[in-house]
Design a protein around this motif. Structure first.
Motif, PDB file in Angstrom:
ATOM      1  N   GLY A   1       0.852  -1.186   0.000  1.00  0.00           N
ATOM      2  CA  GLY A   1       0.000   0.000   0.000  1.00  0.00           C
ATOM      3  C   GLY A   1       0.882   1.228   0.000  1.00  0.00           C
ATOM      4  N   GLU A   2       0.687   2.088   1.001  1.00  0.00           N
ATOM      5  CA  GLU A   2       1.456   3.327   1.091  1.00  0.00           C
ATOM      6  C   GLU A   2       2.662   3.180   2.009  1.00  0.00           C
ATOM      7  N   THR A   3       2.792   2.010   2.630  1.00  0.00           N
ATOM      8  CA  THR A   3       3.809   1.857   3.663  1.00  0.00           C
ATOM      9  C   THR A   3       5.026   1.099   3.134  1.00  0.00           C
ATOM     10  N   ILE A   4       6.201   1.599   3.505  1.00  0.00           N
ATOM     11  CA  ILE A   4       7.443   0.970   3.049  1.00  0.00           C
ATOM     12  C   ILE A   4       7.747  -0.250   3.919  1.00  0.00           C
ATOM     13  N   GLU A   5       8.070  -1.360   3.254  1.00  0.00           N
ATOM     14  CA  GLU A   5       8.451  -2.552   4.018  1.00  0.00           C
ATOM     15  C   GLU A   5       9.969  -2.652   4.147  1.00  0.00           C
ATOM     16  N   THR A   6      10.652  -2.664   3.018  1.00  0.00           N
ATOM     17  CA  THR A   6      12.118  -2.714   3.060  1.00  0.00           C
ATOM     18  C   THR A   6      12.686  -1.742   2.034  1.00  0.00           C
ATOM     19  N   VAL A   7      13.932  -1.393   2.245  1.00  0.00           N
ATOM     20  CA  VAL A   7      14.620  -0.495   1.328  1.00  0.00           C
ATOM     21  C   VAL A   7      15.993  -1.056   1.017  1.00  0.00           C
ATOM     22  N   GLU A   8      16.345  -1.008  -0.247  1.00  0.00           N
ATOM     23  CA  GLU A   8      17.668  -1.467  -0.638  1.00  0.00           C
ATOM     24  C   GLU A   8      18.349  -0.330  -1.384  1.00  0.00           C
ATOM     25  N   LEU A   9      19.574  -0.029  -1.004  1.00  0.00           N
ATOM     26  CA  LEU A   9      20.275   1.080  -1.651  1.00  0.00           C
ATOM     27  C   LEU A   9      21.211   0.562  -2.730  1.00  0.00           C
ATOM     28  N   ASN A  10      21.222   1.232  -3.856  1.00  0.00           N
ATOM     29  CA  ASN A  10      22.133   0.879  -4.921  1.00  0.00           C
ATOM     30  C   ASN A  10      22.943   2.127  -5.255  1.00  0.00           C
ATOM     31  N   ALA A  11      24.235   2.076  -4.917  1.00  0.00           N
ATOM     32  CA  ALA A  11      25.077   3.267  -5.071  1.00  0.00           C
ATOM     33  C   ALA A  11      26.035   3.096  -6.248  1.00  0.00           C
ATOM     34  N   GLY A  12      26.796   4.117  -6.507  1.00  0.00           N
ATOM     35  CA  GLY A  12      27.861   4.005  -7.516  1.00  0.00           C
ATOM     36  C   GLY A  12      27.624   4.802  -8.777  1.00  0.00           C
ATOM     37  N   HIS A  13      26.577   5.635  -8.786  1.00  0.00           N
ATOM     38  CA  HIS A  13      26.240   6.334 -10.028  1.00  0.00           C
ATOM     39  C   HIS A  13      27.160   7.522 -10.326  1.00  0.00           C
ATOM     40  N   VAL A  14      27.858   8.021  -9.310  1.00  0.00           N
ATOM     41  CA  VAL A  14      28.823   9.098  -9.568  1.00  0.00           C
ATOM     42  C   VAL A  14      30.206   8.727  -9.008  1.00  0.00           C
ATOM     43  N   HIS A  15      30.542   7.444  -9.101  1.00  0.00           N
ATOM     44  CA  HIS A  15      31.853   6.982  -8.638  1.00  0.00           C
ATOM     45  C   HIS A  15      32.902   7.484  -9.629  1.00  0.00           C
ATOM     46  N   ARG A  16      33.887   8.280  -9.124  1.00  0.00           N
ATOM     47  CA  ARG A  16      34.823   8.918 -10.048  1.00  0.00           C
ATOM     48  C   ARG A  16      36.275   8.513  -9.847  1.00  0.00           C
ATOM     49  N   GLY A  17      36.550   7.708  -8.804  1.00  0.00           N
ATOM     50  CA  GLY A  17      37.934   7.279  -8.597  1.00  0.00           C
ATOM     51  C   GLY A  17      38.859   8.385  -8.122  1.00  0.00           C
ATOM     52  N   VAL A  18      38.349   9.293  -7.282  1.00  0.00           N
ATOM     53  CA  VAL A  18      39.189  10.407  -6.820  1.00  0.00           C
ATOM     54  C   VAL A  18      40.304   9.913  -5.899  1.00  0.00           C
ATOM     55  N   GLU A  19      40.033   8.817  -5.155  1.00  0.00           N
ATOM     56  CA  GLU A  19      41.062   8.303  -4.249  1.00  0.00           C
ATOM     57  C   GLU A  19      42.289   7.835  -5.022  1.00  0.00           C
ATOM     58  N   TYR A  20      42.059   7.219  -6.178  1.00  0.00           N
ATOM     59  CA  TYR A  20      43.169   6.788  -7.017  1.00  0.00           C
ATOM     60  C   TYR A  20      43.912   8.010  -7.553  1.00  0.00           C
ATOM     61  N   LEU A  21      43.130   8.963  -8.017  1.00  0.00           N
ATOM     62  CA  LEU A  21      43.703  10.193  -8.569  1.00  0.00           C
ATOM     63  C   LEU A  21      44.595  10.885  -7.542  1.00  0.00           C
ATOM     64  N   ALA A  22      44.184  10.829  -6.275  1.00  0.00           N
ATOM     65  CA  ALA A  22      44.920  11.513  -5.213  1.00  0.00           C
ATOM     66  C   ALA A  22      46.333  10.954  -5.061  1.00  0.00           C
ATOM     67  N   THR A  23      46.526   9.668  -5.412  1.00  0.00           N
ATOM     68  CA  THR A  23      47.866   9.091  -5.284  1.00  0.00           C
ATOM     69  C   THR A  23      48.736   9.460  -6.483  1.00  0.00           C
ATOM     70  N   LYS A  24      48.171  10.150  -7.458  1.00  0.00           N
ATOM     71  CA  LYS A  24      48.942  10.589  -8.632  1.00  0.00           C
ATOM     72  C   LYS A  24      49.224  12.078  -8.562  1.00  0.00           C
ATOM     73  N   ARG A  25      48.794  12.741  -7.501  1.00  0.00           N
ATOM     74  CA  ARG A  25      48.976  14.178  -7.346  1.00  0.00           C
ATOM     75  C   ARG A  25      49.874  14.444  -6.146  1.00  0.00           C
ATOM     76  N   THR A  26      50.589  15.532  -6.167  1.00  0.00           N
ATOM     77  CA  THR A  26      51.393  15.897  -4.998  1.00  0.00           C
ATOM     78  C   THR A  26      50.446  16.374  -3.893  1.00  0.00           C
TER      79      THR A  26
END
Lengths: 366, 206
Positions: A33-58
């Motif tokens: 009906g109108e009530t939420i039973e469970t919620v599942e999150l799906n992430a990763g739509h703006v994953h940009r790899g900044v952590e990797y990039l940080a190891t290539k920068r001073t």
């Protein structure tokens, strides 16, 4: 007569692109009906790899890069990175710079909190209040622009101190802006405390119990609205916060409203902290003029970003680029809490509840 | 003087029978940071259990693959000091605490805990292809960090209750930080007429 009983549950998608979400996150919501039973999150739509990039920068380049991870917490990222590097290099930060760092952080906090409570009014459907809150926030935006030259990324920090000093003119301007802000923020707080439209849509909504909050390890206003008294500024003081009147508001309402009230009360406190900083601001240098040498080593640094505890881990070796730079933004643990908050909630409240953790997806996914 | 509870170090030592290497620093504000290197990664769960009893909050998990130490130039040594001593230097392999070879193929996992405002960083060393037990059954907040580590490195975390991908789609090969990926491929910017051909084919069918 036709039988209208809803016998089964449905799964509805919310996101990744959705009118009520400013950034992409995908919620798979099972409803009855109108009530939420469970919620599942799906992430990763703006994953940009900044952590990797940080190891290539001073480290110096990373001061610029990390400020661009997030817009609302932008100031806290280079701040924490600088603190980690300064710990490794045993760099002494001049006292004036420590005050200036607090000032930059608190101005950002006021603007960030006003933005979040403003969006709350928008999601509640109270557009006049939304526009008013954004108008009040505009004072903080102008203040940032006047003092730092930018409305979002201040570029206030450098390794070993701060980049921007404040002259008498800037200090006078800040004082007058704070005088303008304070009554407006207090008025907003009163409105959120008493207005029927706000109260009806936010009280008792999106409950995160104290026990669940501890289990999820939530931080920031989300934790403090569930009765967890934790603020890095007092739990692990840095800069000159131990000399400043930091008030850590705690509520046990555990709902959307409590989170908004914590933010408003922190915004008022930030204004007070800013005034004391301007009064106490000592004379002296704001950095040591050059880029400090950071030897090989590892360190952890934490700041209280507007959304909560921001953690930086830095490991350096003989190269100018870090061997590893890792950070955990406050939104990261807070997402998990949504599975509790959304349980048994109404479909119409999804956006309000999601907004109440003040989510930042570009931060979370980096 | 730290804010850590009494007997805190002793309990950590007791929880890890294979041994721990503890170093603690305290800053001017009285905030302490402890580094706790585990000799054996199998002690992680017991140390986690111990920290849990102190109401620790798991704030972050960092995985890192330290590069192999650069080979030192030993030309001078050989000239100055005689051959016998130089030989003794050469075969030495750099090792972590606990004896995991540091040859550029091993990993270190750092579990960052908050204990009442102070930080405890538990470091576990994994050789290439090694696995480590999940902390998620003990700390709910380990769920996402562990899933993230599993998808960006070739690290196996055993006993994780929900080892699905977190940020990367199933269609992407795992261990992205362990592989060299050409930029054009990563940015999906390689030029070919494949997409055009598919569009034209679809148009014909319609």
């Amino acid at each position: 007569m036709t039988d209208h009983t809803v016998a089964c549950s449905y799964k509805i998608p919310v996101g990744p692109l959705h009118v009520a979400l400013e950034e992409p996150m995908y919620f798979r919501v099972a409803v009855k009906g109108e009530t939420i039973e469970t919620v599942e999150l799906n992430a990763g739509h703006v994953h940009r790899g900044v952590e990797y990039l940080a190891t290539k920068r001073t480290l110096l380049q990373n001061m610029i890069l990390t400020e661009r991870i997030c817009s609302l917490c932008s100031n806290s990222h280079p701040e924490a990175l600088a603190m980690a590097a300064e710990t490794i290099g045993a760099v002494e930060v001049p006292e004036r710079a420590q005050y200036l760092r607090v000032i930059a952080g608190e101005v950002k906090r006021v603007a960030s909190h006003l933005f979040n409570v403003g969006i709350l009014a928008h999601l509640v459907g109270y557009e006049a209040l939304f526009m008013h809150a954004m108008q009040v926030r505009e004072v903080a935006q102008d203040l940032k622009e006047a003092v730092y030259g930018n409305r979002m990324d201040l570029g206030a920090h450098c390794l070993g101190g701060t980049r921007c000093d404040m002259d008498d003119e800037a200090i006078t301007y800040m004082r007058s802006a704070l005088d303008k802000l304070e009554p407006d923020v207090r008025e907003l707080e009163k409105t959120y405390r008493t207005n029927g439209s706000i109260l009806r849509r936010t009280r008792g909504i999106g409950i995160l119990s104290h026990a669940d909050a501890i289990a999820c390890g939530v931080v920031g206003p989300v934790a403090r609205a569930s009765g967890i008294q934790y603020d890095v500024r007092t739990a692990a003081p840095y800069h000159v916060y131990d000399r400043l009147p930091v008030n850590v508001p705690v509520l046990d309402g555990c709902d959307v409203w409590s989170r908004a009230m914590i933010r408003l009360s922190e915004a008022v406190n930030s204004i007070e902290i800013l005034r004391v900083c301007l009064d106490q601001l000592p004379e002296g240098p704001i950095n040591d003029g050059g880029d400090p040498y950071i030897p090989p080593g590892q360190a952890i640094a934490r700041t209280e970003a507007p959304r909560g505890e921001l953690v930086y881990y830095l490991k350096t070796n003989d190269n100018p680029e870090p061997e590893r730079l890792k950070w955990r933004v406050p939104s990261y643990p807070n997402w998990d809490a949504l599975t509790f908050m959304l349980k048994e909630a109404k479909v119409a409240d999804i956006a309000i509840i999601v907004n109440s953790i003040d989510p930042c997806i570009s931060c979370t996914e980096r | 003087m730290t804010r850590f509870p009494e007997n805190f170090e002793a309990s950590l030592n007791a929880a890890a029978p294979h041994g721990v290497n503890l170093t603690t620093t305290t800053d001017d504000h009285g905030v302490s940071v402890m580094w706790c290197e585990l000799a054996d990664r199998d002690d992680l769960s017991a140390v986690g259990e111990c920290l849990r009893s102190y109401h620790a909050r798991l704030a972050m998990v960092t995985a890192n693959k330290p590069p192999a130490p650069e080979e030192e130039e030993e030309e001078q040594d050989e000239e100055d000091e005689g051959a016998a001593e130089a030989e003794a230097h050469v075969p030495e392999q750099s090792m972590s605490f606990g004896g995991t070879p540091q040859d550029g193929t091993s990993y270190e996992l750092v579990y960052h805990f908050d204990v009442g405002g102070d930080y405890v960083n538990v470091v576990a060393f994994l050789p290439a292809g090694g696995s480590i037990a999940s902390l998620t059954p003990l700390f709910r907040s380990a769920d996402w960090p562990e899933r993230e580590i599993m998808e960006i490195y070739s690290v196996t975390i055993t006993n994780h209750p929900d080892p699905r991908r977190l940020f990367l789609d199933e269609s992407i090969d795992g261990a992205v930080l362990d592989r060299l990926i050409p930029f054009s491929q990563m940015a999906n910017a390689s030029t070919s007429d494949e997409l055009w051909a598919r569009v034209m084919a679809a148009a014909k069918e319609a």
